[in-house]
Every structure is written in C-alpha cells, then in structure tokens.
Design a protein around this motif. Structure first.
Motif, mmCIF file in Angstrom:
data_model
loop_
_atom_site.group_PDB
_atom_site.id
_atom_site.type_symbol
_atom_site.label_atom_id
_atom_site.label_comp_id
_atom_site.label_asym_id
_atom_site.label_seq_id
_atom_site.Cartn_x
_atom_site.Cartn_y
_atom_site.Cartn_z
ATOM 1 N N ARG A 35 23.868 19.441 22.068
ATOM 2 C CA ARG A 35 24.043 20.640 21.248
ATOM 3 C C ARG A 35 22.704 21.135 20.699
ATOM 4 O O ARG A 35 22.422 22.335 20.675
ATOM 5 C CB ARG A 35 25.018 20.356 20.102
ATOM 6 N N GLN A 36 21.863 20.199 20.226
ATOM 7 C CA GLN A 36 20.547 20.581 19.709
ATOM 8 C C GLN A 36 19.695 21.223 20.799
ATOM 9 O O GLN A 36 18.999 22.201 20.557
ATOM 10 C CB GLN A 36 19.848 19.349 19.136
ATOM 11 N N ARG A 37 19.751 20.631 21.977
ATOM 12 C CA ARG A 37 18.962 21.186 23.085
ATOM 13 C C ARG A 37 19.428 22.576 23.454
ATOM 14 O O ARG A 37 18.621 23.461 23.761
ATOM 15 C CB ARG A 37 19.049 20.266 24.298
ATOM 16 N N ARG A 38 20.755 22.801 23.451
ATOM 17 C CA ARG A 38 21.261 24.142 23.752
ATOM 18 C C ARG A 38 20.799 25.162 22.719
ATOM 19 O O ARG A 38 20.446 26.298 23.039
ATOM 20 C CB ARG A 38 22.795 24.108 23.810
ATOM 21 N N ARG A 39 20.809 24.751 21.427
ATOM 22 C CA ARG A 39 20.330 25.659 20.386
ATOM 23 C C ARG A 39 18.860 26.003 20.577
ATOM 24 O O ARG A 39 18.453 27.150 20.404
ATOM 25 C CB ARG A 39 20.556 25.026 19.007
ATOM 26 N N ARG A 40 18.056 24.960 20.892
ATOM 27 C CA ARG A 40 16.627 25.215 21.098
ATOM 28 C C ARG A 40 16.388 26.153 22.276
ATOM 29 O O ARG A 40 15.550 27.045 22.212
ATOM 30 C CB ARG A 40 15.891 23.899 21.335
ATOM 31 N N ARG A 41 17.124 25.937 23.382
ATOM 32 C CA ARG A 41 16.962 26.813 24.543
ATOM 33 C C ARG A 41 17.353 28.244 24.213
ATOM 34 O O ARG A 41 16.694 29.203 24.619
ATOM 35 C CB ARG A 41 17.794 26.285 25.707
ATOM 36 N N ALA A 42 18.438 28.399 23.445
ATOM 37 C CA ALA A 42 18.874 29.753 23.067
ATOM 38 C C ALA A 42 17.830 30.444 22.179
ATOM 39 O O ALA A 42 17.515 31.621 22.357
ATOM 40 C CB ALA A 42 20.220 29.687 22.344
ATOM 41 N N ALA A 43 17.287 29.686 21.215
ATOM 42 C CA ALA A 43 16.264 30.254 20.335
ATOM 43 C C ALA A 43 15.003 30.625 21.118
ATOM 44 O O ALA A 43 14.396 31.678 20.891
ATOM 45 C CB ALA A 43 15.927 29.258 19.229
#
Length: 308
Positions: A45-53
């Motif tokens: 989940r953290q990685r997905r947020r970072r990629r989106a940002a």
C-alpha cells in the motif's frame, strides 16, 4: 522416539518445551511465528501511494514545462508591442527597465537610446508617467553654481519628455541643451530652462528634421544676446577662445560621443586635454579629452561669448 516431539491434541498443535515463540534469541532450528503476509500488504500500500504521488508530481512538472515552452515560443514570434509589460535587462550593468505604457512612434528610438546609453534607463522606464513631468515646474537652482558651466542632460525627466519639433528633448535635444548650458553660464538667468530653450530654438526656425541648424550658434545666439562665431579646427585657436572667457560648441561625427550626430560643449582645458560637457552622458563629461582624440571627430565648431 528420542528428542523433542510435537504432539497434536484435538487439532491443536502443541509446541515443544524450549520454543522461543519467534524471539530473536531463538536458535536457528526453532520454529518462528511469521507475520509476513500482513506486513507485505502494508508495504505494498505504501509503495502504491508513493508511485501515485511520484506520477502526479512528474505530470504536474511536465505540464508546467510545456506551458513555459509555449509561452517562450509565442514571445519569440512577436515583435515588441506598444504595451509590453515585461522587463529588459541590460547586460552591462543589470539595470532593469519595464517597457510599460505606449511608446508609439518612439518605441524604436527608446530601445536604441537604452541600448546605447544605460544612463538613460530611468528616463525610458518613466516614460508612461511623462505627462506628470511635462506639467511640472523646473527649478535649476540645484544645478547651477555661479561661475561654473552647469552640466545638464537632455534625457533629464524634468524636460526630456517635452517636445522638440516632432521629437522629444530627451532624444534629439543636444543642441538646445548645449546652448542652454552656455546661456546659464553667461547670464545666470535660471528662468531659461531647457524646456524654454527648446521652444525658442523651434519657434525661431533653428529646428530642422535633420536636427538643429548650425545657424543657431551664430544667428540664434545673437537673438539671445550672446556672441557666436565659427572657429577653425585648431588646438591653439580653441584654447585662445577658452582663455578669453568663451565656450566652444562642437558638432560631432560618429565616434566616442555619437553614432549619428551630436553637439558637445568645451568649457576648459589643462595639460592633459579639454573638459567637455556632453548633454547625453555624464561618463564622457567626466573624462579629459586630448586634442588628438577630438580632432577627427569634430565636424565643425563655434565660439560662444557672453555678449555681442
């Protein structure tokens, strides 16, 4: 069976004695309880947020870059508009000049003045407020010292926006300014401002489309009660005129003072050369000019005296 054993009672798996329960102090052979699956989901989940940002940031930066390039290309394709509201940076001294207001017919003249003479930057920058200066009274008391030739600039905002024929004093008023400096020196009449002198020159017919007529230094000077006579281009003759209390007006060819034509005023000399009042530049007025430098640039010259 020997050693530790694992027994199962009613579906419950019992651990042997000595089991550490996943503590870090357990031996390599101990069975450890694993939380890998919930930790893995949190990291994902953290990685997905970072990629989106990161994607959002890169998209925004790309959009800004595209808009900046488009604006730059539009600016390169258009000439300087009359209401140009950006700023021009002079490479020499870093003076910023905003091209606000409508320059009209004087747009190119203002650009040329600024490119050739950074001293006039404030004059160019204040052009949109020119009407305020044109109606303002002129006080020369701070510019004049009795017994000295005052140094006045044609692009001074107090009179530089006033008309000189179809032009402005700031752009074409070197003739009236030289005559006014001489007149003030000889008469100490501070009511004769550059604005009034330009009006006098124009109204008496000494202004032409090509510039100030040479007859101003003889006939025009006489109308003002001054003496004016043409001189030979000889160093000793110039020095004699200055020694006798006169001033010398020079019409200049392209060179150190101008790229077209210009008038300057010689008011003294010493062993190093002549003292000059250049109504277009203070920097040239602060130098001492030897005759060898001035001679090839002088087209014609006249002596001015305090009385006929």
């Amino acid at each position: 069976m020997g050693g530790n054993q694992i027994s199962v009672v009613q579906g419950v798996r019992r651990m042997p004695a000595g089991y550490t329960g996943g503590r870090s102090g357990g031996t390599a052979g101990n069975v450890r309880r694993s939380h890998a699956r919930p930790v893995s989901r949190r990291i994902q989940r953290q990685r997905r947020r970072r990629r989106a940002a990161r994607l959002f940031f890169l998209t925004a930066m790309g959009a800004v870059a595209v808009l900046s390039i488009m604006a730059l290309l539009r600016g390169m394709q258009q000439p300087l508009p009359l209401g140009y509201d950006s700023a021009r940076m002079l490479p020499d001294n870093g003076v910023r000049v905003s091209w606000d207001g409508e320059f009209g017919a004087f747009t190119e003249d203002m650009r040329e003045l600024l490119e050739k003479n950074e001293e006039a930057a404030d004059y160019v920058n204040s052009y949109p407020e020119r009407e305020n200066y044109k109606s303002m009274p002129i006080d020369l008391s701070q510019d004049f010292v009795s017994g000295e030739v005052p140094l006045l600039m044609q692009w001074d905002k107090r009179w530089g926006y006033d008309a000189y024929g179809s032009n402005m004093i700031g752009l074409a008023g070197c003739g009236p300014l030289c005559l006014d400096m001489a007149y003030l020196y000889f008469t100490e009449d501070l009511d004769m401002t550059p604005r009034k002198m330009a009006e006098f020159v124009y109204e008496r017919g000494y202004y032409t489309q090509a510039g100030t007529s040479w007859s101003l230094w003889t006939d025009g000077a006489a109308e003002l009660g001054l003496g004016g006579a043409e001189l030979s281009l000889d160093e000793n003759i110039i020095k004699r005129a200055l020694d006798e209390g006169g001033l010398v007006v020079c019409s200049m060819r392209p060179g150190d003072f101008t790229t077209t034509g210009h008038f300057i005023l010689l008011w003294g000399y010493d062993e190093n050369g002549f003292f000059v009042n250049d109504p277009n530049r203070r920097s040239t007025s602060e130098k001492i000019w030897d005759f060898e430098t001035l001679q090839p640039q002088i087209k014609n010259l006249w002596e001015l005296k305090g009385s006929l």
